[in-house]
Design an enzyme around this catalytic site. Sequence first.
Site, PDB file in Angstrom:
ATOM      1  N   THR A 180      42.447 -15.539 -46.841  1.00 49.93           N
ATOM      2  CA  THR A 180      43.442 -14.617 -47.000  1.00 49.93           C
ATOM      3  C   THR A 180      44.769 -15.355 -46.326  1.00 49.93           C
ATOM      4  O   THR A 180      44.667 -16.588 -45.714  1.00 49.93           O
ATOM      5  CB  THR A 180      43.324 -13.193 -46.149  1.00 49.93           C
ATOM      6  OG1 THR A 180      42.233 -12.862 -46.780  1.00 49.93           O
ATOM      7  CG2 THR A 180      44.691 -12.433 -46.158  1.00 49.93           C
ATOM      8  N   ASP A 192      34.988  -5.462 -50.897  1.00 52.03           N
ATOM      9  CA  ASP A 192      35.433  -4.611 -49.969  1.00 52.03           C
ATOM     10  C   ASP A 192      34.936  -3.212 -49.818  1.00 52.03           C
ATOM     11  O   ASP A 192      34.939  -2.773 -48.618  1.00 52.03           O
ATOM     12  CB  ASP A 192      36.990  -5.065 -49.642  1.00 52.03           C
ATOM     13  CG  ASP A 192      37.389  -6.238 -48.719  1.00 52.03           C
ATOM     14  OD1 ASP A 192      36.501  -6.730 -48.029  1.00 52.03           O
ATOM     15  OD2 ASP A 192      38.552  -6.611 -48.741  1.00 52.03           O
ATOM     16  N   GLY A 207      39.374 -11.776 -42.585  1.00 53.30           N
ATOM     17  CA  GLY A 207      38.556 -10.579 -42.871  1.00 53.30           C
ATOM     18  C   GLY A 207      38.504  -9.579 -41.913  1.00 53.30           C
ATOM     19  O   GLY A 207      39.407  -9.295 -41.153  1.00 53.30           O
TER      20      GLY A 207
END
Length: 564
Positions: free
Chosen positions: A376, A418, A469
Amino acid sequence: MKKLFLLIGFLLCSTPLVFGQYTDYNLVKEVQVKNKGVVVSAFPLASEVGAKILRQGGNAFDASIATQFALAVVYPQAGNIGGGGFMVATTEEGKKFTIDFRETAPLKSHKDMYLDAERNANTDLSQYGSLAAGVPGAVAGLFEMHQYAKLPMTQLIQPAIDLAEKGYAITQAQADLFNTYKDDFLRLNKHSIPFVKNLAWQADDILVQQDLAHTLKQIQQKGLKGFYRGKTANLIVKEMKRGNGIISLADLRQYKVKVRAALIFDYKGHEVVTMPLPSSGGILLAQMLQMTNLMGLEDKQLNSPEAVQPMVEAERRAYADRAEYMGDPDFIKDQTQKLISKSYLKQRFANYNPDKATPSSAVGDIIIPQKEKKETTHISVLDKEGNAVSVTTTLNGNFGSKVMVSGAGFLLNNEMDDFSVKPGVPNMYGAIGGKANAIAPKKRMLSSMTPTILLKDNQPFMVVGTPGGTTIPTSVFQVIVDIIDFGTDVNTAVNAPKFHQQWLPEYILVEEDFPHYTIKTLEKKGYTFKKTAKIGRTEVILVDKDGKYHAVADGRGDDSVGVE
Ligand code: DON
């Protein structure tokens, strides 16, 4: 070793510019500056794009938009136009708000879509290939942000187009990633993609992305329709047909960002402005800070057993609540106010025992293993007028679903993972959930992203965020506590060894250089530890008493600061 991070303007590549290719750029880890804006992101060329936009008269919103488009080119493992994210902003006029541009589950999705005939979860399908992709929100998010910007969108996209067309020199870390994922790319793409070549990638090889440049030009010329309608939308749907995905033209046409009120709470005289659901990040942060506040951390030392134990126990309890109560607030009963209330947290922390570890079973149920592969990216921006933007975006795993939309040159996310694909089955971060985070058409999957801004006396004090995460909220939590409670400088807070406990699994994840003494002391109280290479890549801007901006890019990666 830590001294390395104090170097300002550390030279990464020194090859001269060839045919306009971007081969010459610096990795800047730490900057202190007054009366100039700063941009901190995961890659030097992207931070430099943001800084250039500030020099051209843009504000923090302009810089964030341009930096994000640039990251989609020069940080393809996570920067994206095929993913989504969250933005938290505070403006010089005192406005505080968030933009939720999280992906949504496609219209054809359903609760059991990743279960086989025996109702076993197939997480390969939620993690790899077209079926793993949620409807992308990134481009819509950037256009929503643009109403607070000053410069035309065409100008903000152009640097990304140049980087994609002319090409840039990749770093060693990126070469390693491209080589690692080569087999996945070959398996999941029927067409050739720019991240795959016959010979192994090496640092300073040039990456050119013509198809991506073309898609960015579509967006530049046609605005939102350049992505969600017409040629690009058709290419996405064609890719879906090729790979058994389910995103349709209707999904793309109907995608909408949500402007949400920020989650705001006080921490020791600081106004913490952070992301509400459908990210769990803000709630977890509020819970962890307020639970540890019950203990008082001010007299304790960074990463000492006396500090780590209550912080771990606060993390454990907060993550147990994540699994039980959190999901898209448009689909479930939103229990935020209860979960962050002082009375609830006091009662939640009541069974804390300083003499021994609280078993996770005492604060929730179910035991699970953990898998990981993640990427990310976070951007922190503060302009000289005092507008602050904190934005975290993601494809979820490294290179998301690994599927590049043929002819459009961008990767699709694997954000569907997710969701809780089945109650109790862990996602790629080992996080579990149940009903609250079950799949439903148009629903947003629960996130951990925690873009955050702290204000003091209504002025920006800190802009912070990180990838990682489920480790995101704990990393942001630790940076805030390090600075406010332990009084460390910002560089120490960013680069100090991190720890992470998420209720399940039971162990505490620690970085390799985490203090041995703390591990040994807590082991005697029944805690278990597991080592991992790196936790987080935190980008922080801190404003000191004299109004000087102190920007630090995490030493764990190619992260870098750009200055106006
Ligand atoms: O939204 C989330 O919480 C995850 N999809 C974020 C993934 C991530 O941070 C990967 N980073 N290293």
